[in-house]
Design a protein around this motif. Structure first.
Motif, PDB file in Angstrom:
ATOM      1  N   PRO A   3       0.836  -1.212   0.000  1.00  0.00           N
ATOM      2  CA  PRO A   3       0.000   0.000   0.000  1.00  0.00           C
ATOM      3  C   PRO A   3       0.867   1.257   0.000  1.00  0.00           C
ATOM      4  O   PRO A   3       2.024   1.225   0.402  1.00  0.00           O
ATOM      5  N   GLU A   4       0.300   2.337  -0.482  1.00  0.00           N
ATOM      6  CA  GLU A   4       0.985   3.627  -0.494  1.00  0.00           C
ATOM      7  C   GLU A   4       0.965   4.217   0.914  1.00  0.00           C
ATOM      8  O   GLU A   4      -0.051   4.746   1.357  1.00  0.00           O
ATOM      9  N   LEU A   5       2.053   4.077   1.621  1.00  0.00           N
ATOM     10  CA  LEU A   5       2.198   4.614   2.968  1.00  0.00           C
ATOM     11  C   LEU A   5       3.541   5.324   3.071  1.00  0.00           C
ATOM     12  O   LEU A   5       4.517   4.895   2.456  1.00  0.00           O
ATOM     13  N   PRO A   6       3.609   6.390   3.869  1.00  0.00           N
ATOM     14  CA  PRO A   6       4.913   7.024   4.058  1.00  0.00           C
ATOM     15  C   PRO A   6       5.858   6.053   4.766  1.00  0.00           C
ATOM     16  O   PRO A   6       5.459   5.344   5.684  1.00  0.00           O
ATOM     17  N   THR A   7       7.095   6.009   4.312  1.00  0.00           N
ATOM     18  CA  THR A   7       8.083   5.118   4.894  1.00  0.00           C
ATOM     19  C   THR A   7       9.170   5.935   5.567  1.00  0.00           C
ATOM     20  O   THR A   7       9.694   6.876   4.980  1.00  0.00           O
TER      21      THR A   7
END
Length: 62
Positions: A3-7
């Motif tokens: 998923p598109e999540l800040p890393t």
């Protein structure tokens, strides 16, 4: 598919188990990010709990 999540990645500058330079390179090449850095060794949650908590809470503000 991830998923598109800040890393985020935190490097402990004084870690003798995993040298900081190793993790800096790993974060850059594998994750494509510049890691945040904090003083302290491998168990930074024990040696610098306030600084770590402040850094983690700062992520919520962004």
């Amino acid at each position: 598919v991830w998923p598109e999540l800040p890393t985020k990645f935190i490097v402990c500058k004084d870690d003798r188990f995993f040298p900081a330079e190793f993790f800096r390179d790993l974060a850059r090449t594998r994750l494509g990010i510049v890691p945040d850095e904090i003083g302290g060794g491998h168990c930074v949650a024990l040696s610098r709990p306030k600084e770590l908590a402040d850094l983690l809470e700062g992520y919520l503000q962004k």
